[in-house]
Design a protein around this motif. Structure first.
Motif, PDB file in Angstrom:
ATOM      1  N   ARG A  65      55.551  35.436  61.047  1.00  0.00           N
ATOM      2  CA  ARG A  65      54.644  36.628  61.277  1.00  0.00           C
ATOM      3  C   ARG A  65      54.539  36.466  62.804  1.00  0.00           C
ATOM      4  N   LEU A  66      54.738  38.009  63.531  1.00  0.00           N
ATOM      5  CA  LEU A  66      54.693  37.733  64.483  1.00  0.00           C
ATOM      6  C   LEU A  66      54.165  38.876  65.170  1.00  0.00           C
ATOM      7  N   GLU A  67      52.701  38.570  66.041  1.00  0.00           N
ATOM      8  CA  GLU A  67      51.413  39.047  66.398  1.00  0.00           C
ATOM      9  C   GLU A  67      51.293  39.784  67.234  1.00  0.00           C
ATOM     10  N   ASN A  68      50.597  41.003  67.559  1.00  0.00           N
ATOM     11  CA  ASN A  68      49.705  40.656  69.404  1.00  0.00           C
ATOM     12  C   ASN A  68      48.508  41.330  69.113  1.00  0.00           C
ATOM     13  N   SER A  69      47.902  42.267  69.739  1.00  0.00           N
ATOM     14  CA  SER A  69      46.359  42.821  69.358  1.00  0.00           C
ATOM     15  C   SER A  69      47.076  44.114  69.190  1.00  0.00           C
ATOM     16  N   GLN A  70      48.330  44.409  68.857  1.00  0.00           N
ATOM     17  CA  GLN A  70      48.263  45.912  68.337  1.00  0.00           C
ATOM     18  C   GLN A  70      49.064  46.059  67.429  1.00  0.00           C
ATOM     19  N   GLU A  71      50.140  44.798  67.423  1.00  0.00           N
ATOM     20  CA  GLU A  71      50.646  45.037  65.599  1.00  0.00           C
ATOM     21  C   GLU A  71      51.367  43.929  64.975  1.00  0.00           C
ATOM     22  N   VAL A  72      51.683  43.564  64.246  1.00  0.00           N
ATOM     23  CA  VAL A  72      51.586  42.983  63.193  1.00  0.00           C
ATOM     24  C   VAL A  72      52.838  43.576  62.433  1.00  0.00           C
ATOM     25  N   TYR A  73      53.478  42.273  62.269  1.00  0.00           N
ATOM     26  CA  TYR A  73      55.222  41.863  61.870  1.00  0.00           C
ATOM     27  C   TYR A  73      55.596  40.647  61.441  1.00  0.00           C
ATOM     28  N   THR A  74      55.853  41.113  59.424  1.00  0.00           N
ATOM     29  CA  THR A  74      56.190  39.742  58.671  1.00  0.00           C
ATOM     30  C   THR A  74      56.913  39.811  58.118  1.00  0.00           C
ATOM     31  N   ALA A  75      58.286  38.930  57.858  1.00  0.00           N
ATOM     32  CA  ALA A  75      59.789  38.606  57.653  1.00  0.00           C
ATOM     33  C   ALA A  75      59.382  37.437  56.516  1.00  0.00           C
ATOM     34  N   LYS A  76      59.773  37.075  55.375  1.00  0.00           N
ATOM     35  CA  LYS A  76      60.420  36.214  54.199  1.00  0.00           C
ATOM     36  C   LYS A  76      61.663  36.307  54.854  1.00  0.00           C
TER      37      LYS A  76
END
Length: 127
Positions: A65-76
């Motif tokens: 999971r890659l996140e900041n205050s504006q976006e969240v990205y997830t990958a398996k």
């Protein structure tokens, strides 16, 4: 003078692309961040692999999971433990990795524009 300046710029780019950051996290997980390439776009691609810390085998289906205050990205992760995030805007992010039966890993990642980042996360089993 022009050639000297051009060589200086090329050297700075190559040096910034080849830097490795290795961090041992609290609890024993390890994250290795390597800036491997400068691209011609304003966004960044993040590629990586999640492996067992001691034996080095891949951890398929680990979640990243890659996140900041504006976006969240997830990958398996795929069957080889590989993951990818494409077209990530520059900024400061948290990267979190988890896999059942293994320690979780959380770290910070400063993403600059127009680069390709390679990450290797080494998790250890929880007994």
């Amino acid at each position: 003078m022009k050639n000297t300046f051009l060589l200086l710029i090329i050297g700075l780019i190559l040096n910034s692309c080849s830097s490795n950051i290795v961090r041992l996290k609290k609890g024993g997980s390890i994250i290795v961040v390597k800036r491997i390439e400068v691209t011609d776009t304003l966004s960044t691609n993040v590629i990586g692999k999640v492996v067992n810390r001691f034996e080095g085998f891949a951890l398929p289906n680990a979640e990243v999971r890659l996140e900041n205050s504006q976006e969240v990205y997830t990958a398996k992760c795929d069957s080889k433990g590989a993951f990818e995030f494409a077209n990530i805007p520059k900024g400061k992010y948290r990267i979190m990795t988890s896999f059942i039966g293994y320690s979780n890993s959380t770290d910070s990642l400063d993403i600059k524009a127009a680069e390709k980042i390679q990450i290797k996360v080494k998790l250890y089993t929880v007994y």
